[in-house]
Design a protein around this motif. Structure first.
Motif, short mmCIF file in Angstrom:
data_model
loop_
_atom_site.label_atom_id
_atom_site.label_comp_id
_atom_site.label_asym_id
_atom_site.label_seq_id
_atom_site.Cartn_x
_atom_site.Cartn_y
_atom_site.Cartn_z
N VAL A 87 0.49 -1.20 0.73
CA VAL A 87 0.06 -0.21 0.18
C VAL A 87 0.66 1.40 -0.34
O VAL A 87 2.10 1.30 0.67
CB VAL A 87 -1.22 0.10 1.30
CG1 VAL A 87 -2.25 -1.00 1.07
CG2 VAL A 87 0.04 -0.45 2.67
N GLU A 88 0.57 2.13 -1.01
CA GLU A 88 1.00 3.66 -0.88
C GLU A 88 0.89 4.44 -0.07
O GLU A 88 -0.43 4.50 -0.78
CB GLU A 88 1.29 4.08 -2.53
CG GLU A 88 1.88 5.14 -2.59
CD GLU A 88 1.94 5.54 -3.69
OE1 GLU A 88 2.68 6.58 -3.93
OE2 GLU A 88 2.41 4.71 -4.82
N ILE A 89 0.89 5.49 0.91
CA ILE A 89 0.12 6.60 1.19
C ILE A 89 1.29 8.21 0.77
O ILE A 89 1.97 7.71 0.77
CB ILE A 89 0.30 6.60 2.40
CG1 ILE A 89 -0.06 4.99 3.22
CG2 ILE A 89 -0.07 7.79 3.46
CD1 ILE A 89 0.55 4.98 4.78
N THR A 90 0.29 8.74 -0.06
CA THR A 90 0.21 9.96 0.01
C THR A 90 -0.44 10.88 1.44
O THR A 90 -1.91 11.28 0.49
CB THR A 90 0.11 10.36 -1.49
OG1 THR A 90 0.34 9.14 -2.56
CG2 THR A 90 0.32 11.79 -2.13
N GLU A 132 -4.84 15.44 4.10
CA GLU A 132 -6.19 15.52 3.22
C GLU A 132 -4.87 14.31 2.61
O GLU A 132 -3.80 14.37 2.84
CB GLU A 132 -6.41 15.82 2.41
CG GLU A 132 -7.42 17.25 2.45
CD GLU A 132 -7.70 18.32 1.96
OE1 GLU A 132 -7.94 18.10 0.35
OE2 GLU A 132 -8.31 18.73 2.11
N PHE A 133 -5.27 12.75 2.83
CA PHE A 133 -4.35 11.98 2.28
C PHE A 133 -4.81 11.02 1.33
O PHE A 133 -6.35 10.83 1.05
CB PHE A 133 -3.09 11.29 3.42
CG PHE A 133 -5.06 10.55 4.21
CD1 PHE A 133 -5.24 9.02 4.13
CD2 PHE A 133 -5.50 11.31 4.94
CE1 PHE A 133 -6.03 8.63 4.70
CE2 PHE A 133 -6.58 10.51 5.98
CZ PHE A 133 -6.49 9.18 6.11
N LEU A 183 -8.15 4.92 -2.19
CA LEU A 183 -8.86 5.64 -0.52
C LEU A 183 -8.58 6.75 -0.61
O LEU A 183 -7.16 7.47 -0.88
CB LEU A 183 -8.47 5.25 0.48
CG LEU A 183 -9.67 6.47 2.09
CD1 LEU A 183 -11.00 6.24 1.77
CD2 LEU A 183 -8.39 5.43 3.24
N LYS A 184 -9.15 8.09 -0.77
CA LYS A 184 -9.04 9.64 -0.71
C LYS A 184 -10.00 10.12 0.41
O LYS A 184 -11.29 10.60 0.13
CB LYS A 184 -9.50 10.51 -1.94
CG LYS A 184 -8.75 12.58 -1.81
CD LYS A 184 -8.89 12.70 -3.44
CE LYS A 184 -8.87 13.68 -2.95
NZ LYS A 184 -7.30 14.51 -3.20
N ASP A 185 -9.00 10.35 1.49
CA ASP A 185 -9.73 10.90 2.97
C ASP A 185 -9.31 12.15 3.72
O ASP A 185 -8.61 12.63 2.49
CB ASP A 185 -9.79 9.54 4.11
CG ASP A 185 -11.11 9.81 4.55
OD1 ASP A 185 -11.36 10.35 4.41
OD2 ASP A 185 -11.14 8.99 5.82
#
Length: 183
Positions: free
Chosen positions: A36-39, A49-50, A112-114
């Motif tokens: 999984v990659e987190i931005t 916001e991520f 997921l954009k949250d």
């Protein structure tokens, strides 16, 4: 007897070359391990916001946000996941459901954009995510990204507060800023 001894080196060489297989010059490709990659897209004084993007849209994963100091107390990523699972089990117990039912309701799938609010200004956090199935078995390594919320700009403005018409359960409150340029 001499004849047998003279053939012995030839037999050893023959056994050496016929007993060994040649190495495969092209190794078989290893299966890709999902990840999984987190931005982090934006950070304010009280929110972040991520995006979380799994390498495989079919895997389920958990995403969490925690104070940086809290996560750094753990000795390994596996210990973080184990601690999370204990927490999920306690929530499931309180809700009267199994861990598997809890995870089925709360695991994410796909990108997921949250946005997470209610963070403390000027504080360090981690967003972290890891693949997890509904039985509580990790399916990817833990990935984490750190961020720091912005400091709140302080000012020296003052307010005049007047309370009047005080009743049993009511009151009139008037708040006037020192200057109107604040708003």
């Amino acid at each position: 007897m001499n004849r047998i001894i003279s053939y012995l080196p030839l037999l050893l060489i023959f056994a050496l070359f016929t007993g060994c297989e040649k190495d495969n010059p092209t190794p078989e490709p290893k299966p890709e391990v999902p990840s999984v990659e987190i931005t982090i897209d934006a950070v304010s004084s009280t929110s972040v916001e991520f995006r979380v993007t799994p390498s495989d849209d079919d895997i389920t994963y958990m995403v969490m946000i925690a104070p940086k100091g809290y996560l750094e107390e753990f000795t390994s990523d596996e210990a973080i996941i184990d601690d999370d699972l204990l927490w999920f089990e306690s929530i499931a117990y309180e809700e009267g459901i199994t861990l598997e039912e809890y995870l089925a309701k709360n695991l994410r799938k796909g990108t997921l954009k949250d946005k997470q609010g209610d963070l403390t200004p000027g504080s360090e956090y981690y967003i972290y995510a890891y693949g997890l199935d509904t039985k509580g078995v990790p399916t990817t390594a833990l990935t984490k990204e750190s961020f720091t919320t912005l400091e709140v700009e302080k000012n020296n403005r003052t307010f005049d507060i007047e309370v009047s018409d005080i009743g049993y359960s009511t009151a009139r409150v008037s708040i006037k800023p020192e200057t109107d340029d604040f708003f």
